[in-house]
Motif scaffolding. Sequence first.
Motif, PDB file in Angstrom:
ATOM      1  N   UNK A 193       6.949  -1.987 -12.477  1.00  0.00           N
ATOM      2  CA  UNK A 193       7.576  -1.478 -11.578  1.00  0.00           C
ATOM      3  C   UNK A 193       7.053   0.243 -10.959  1.00  0.00           C
ATOM      4  N   UNK A 194       6.784   0.952 -11.998  1.00  0.00           N
ATOM      5  CA  UNK A 194       6.174   2.302 -11.754  1.00  0.00           C
ATOM      6  C   UNK A 194       4.936   2.169 -11.087  1.00  0.00           C
ATOM      7  N   UNK A 195       4.126   1.224 -11.259  1.00  0.00           N
ATOM      8  CA  UNK A 195       2.750   1.272 -10.691  1.00  0.00           C
ATOM      9  C   UNK A 195       2.977   0.593  -9.097  1.00  0.00           C
ATOM     10  N   UNK A 196       4.066  -0.254  -9.147  1.00  0.00           N
ATOM     11  CA  UNK A 196       4.521  -0.779  -7.840  1.00  0.00           C
ATOM     12  C   UNK A 196       5.122   0.308  -6.764  1.00  0.00           C
ATOM     13  N   UNK A 197       5.910   1.042  -7.477  1.00  0.00           N
ATOM     14  CA  UNK A 197       6.694   2.189  -6.650  1.00  0.00           C
ATOM     15  C   UNK A 197       5.515   3.102  -6.029  1.00  0.00           C
ATOM     16  N   UNK A 198       4.383   3.588  -6.980  1.00  0.00           N
ATOM     17  CA  UNK A 198       3.371   4.201  -6.670  1.00  0.00           C
ATOM     18  C   UNK A 198       2.526   3.864  -5.429  1.00  0.00           C
ATOM     19  N   UNK A 199       2.530   2.469  -5.401  1.00  0.00           N
ATOM     20  CA  UNK A 199       1.693   1.591  -4.649  1.00  0.00           C
ATOM     21  C   UNK A 199       2.393   1.884  -3.016  1.00  0.00           C
ATOM     22  N   UNK A 200       3.583   1.574  -3.153  1.00  0.00           N
ATOM     23  CA  UNK A 200       4.393   1.600  -1.918  1.00  0.00           C
ATOM     24  C   UNK A 200       4.279   3.003  -1.288  1.00  0.00           C
ATOM     25  N   UNK A 201       4.495   4.080  -2.356  1.00  0.00           N
ATOM     26  CA  UNK A 201       4.689   5.600  -1.945  1.00  0.00           C
ATOM     27  C   UNK A 201       3.233   6.123  -1.156  1.00  0.00           C
ATOM     28  N   UNK A 202       2.169   5.346  -1.704  1.00  0.00           N
ATOM     29  CA  UNK A 202       0.799   5.656  -1.242  1.00  0.00           C
ATOM     30  C   UNK A 202       0.545   5.754   0.180  1.00  0.00           C
ATOM     31  N   UNK A 203       1.055   4.440   0.770  1.00  0.00           N
ATOM     32  CA  UNK A 203       0.970   4.270   2.109  1.00  0.00           C
ATOM     33  C   UNK A 203      -0.327   3.567   2.515  1.00  0.00           C
ATOM     34  N   UNK A 204      -0.928   3.043   1.414  1.00  0.00           N
ATOM     35  CA  UNK A 204      -2.295   2.548   1.496  1.00  0.00           C
ATOM     36  C   UNK A 204      -2.617   1.353   0.842  1.00  0.00           C
ATOM     37  N   UNK A 205      -1.579   0.670   0.090  1.00  0.00           N
ATOM     38  CA  UNK A 205      -1.619  -0.520  -0.592  1.00  0.00           C
ATOM     39  C   UNK A 205      -1.787  -1.752   0.110  1.00  0.00           C
ATOM     40  N   UNK A 206      -2.437  -2.813  -0.460  1.00  0.00           N
ATOM     41  CA  UNK A 206      -2.760  -4.010  -0.090  1.00  0.00           C
ATOM     42  C   UNK A 206      -2.237  -5.034  -1.239  1.00  0.00           C
ATOM     43  N   UNK A 207      -1.853  -6.274  -0.645  1.00  0.00           N
ATOM     44  CA  UNK A 207      -2.078  -7.505  -1.605  1.00  0.00           C
ATOM     45  C   UNK A 207      -3.141  -8.193  -1.236  1.00  0.00           C
ATOM     46  N   UNK A 208      -3.824  -8.845  -2.096  1.00  0.00           N
ATOM     47  CA  UNK A 208      -5.159  -9.435  -1.905  1.00  0.00           C
ATOM     48  C   UNK A 208      -4.621 -10.860  -1.903  1.00  0.00           C
ATOM     49  N   UNK A 209      -5.325 -11.662  -0.793  1.00  0.00           N
ATOM     50  CA  UNK A 209      -4.816 -13.024  -0.659  1.00  0.00           C
ATOM     51  C   UNK A 209      -6.237 -13.813  -0.442  1.00  0.00           C
ATOM     52  N   UNK A 210      -6.223 -14.924  -1.285  1.00  0.00           N
ATOM     53  CA  UNK A 210      -7.227 -16.103  -1.461  1.00  0.00           C
ATOM     54  C   UNK A 210      -6.872 -16.943  -0.160  1.00  0.00           C
ATOM     55  N   UNK A 211      -7.896 -16.805   0.701  1.00  0.00           N
ATOM     56  CA  UNK A 211      -7.746 -17.628   2.167  1.00  0.00           C
ATOM     57  C   UNK A 211      -7.795 -19.039   1.994  1.00  0.00           C
ATOM     58  N   UNK A 212      -8.332 -19.652   0.956  1.00  0.00           N
ATOM     59  CA  UNK A 212      -8.521 -21.006   0.683  1.00  0.00           C
ATOM     60  C   UNK A 212      -7.140 -21.482   0.260  1.00  0.00           C
TER      61      UNK A 212
END
Length: 169
Positions: free
Chosen positions: A50-69
């Motif tokens: 949750x702390x990692x995710x909060x930092x991701x959200x605050x960074x303003x530059x985070x992505x989720x990676x999705x397998x297109x297939x």
Amino acid sequence: MNLQPVLKNDLVSLIPLKDSDFEELYQVASDPLIWEQHPNKDRYKREVFQNFFDGAMQSGGAFKAIDNQSGKVIGSTRFYDLNKEDKSILIGYTFYGRDYWGSTYNPQVKKLMLDYAFQFLDKVYFHIGAENIRSQKAIERLGAVKTREIEVAYHGETEKLNFEYVILK
């Protein structure tokens, strides 16, 4: 430079991370083996992630990676610490589910991000934990050069020894 563009190729899509992505991303991150070589080996625990995710959200530059297939979320990465004067940025906080290790996914994700960043900047840095041999080898295969050893405090965590790598435009 927009730190959260939608970036896609045939294999993978990088979509800006949203608060509503927590559960889906935590399902990937809850595997202890993902964090085995990482400076924070407890990141598979919900409260630590949750702390990692909060930092991701605050960074303003985070992505989720999705397998297109498959359409499945396979991990996350982010742009952070944009330095307009130095014309540089960092890419990091990257992790993938083990099914995607040793595949073409990480090189393709990094290629998407590097190609985008080099439209605006001259240098891309990476901070990788000193014990994270797997990630060090992966980034070296992409042509990154180790520049120094540096203490890095990840969001809400204590400082840990990291190796800094760079790829130039």
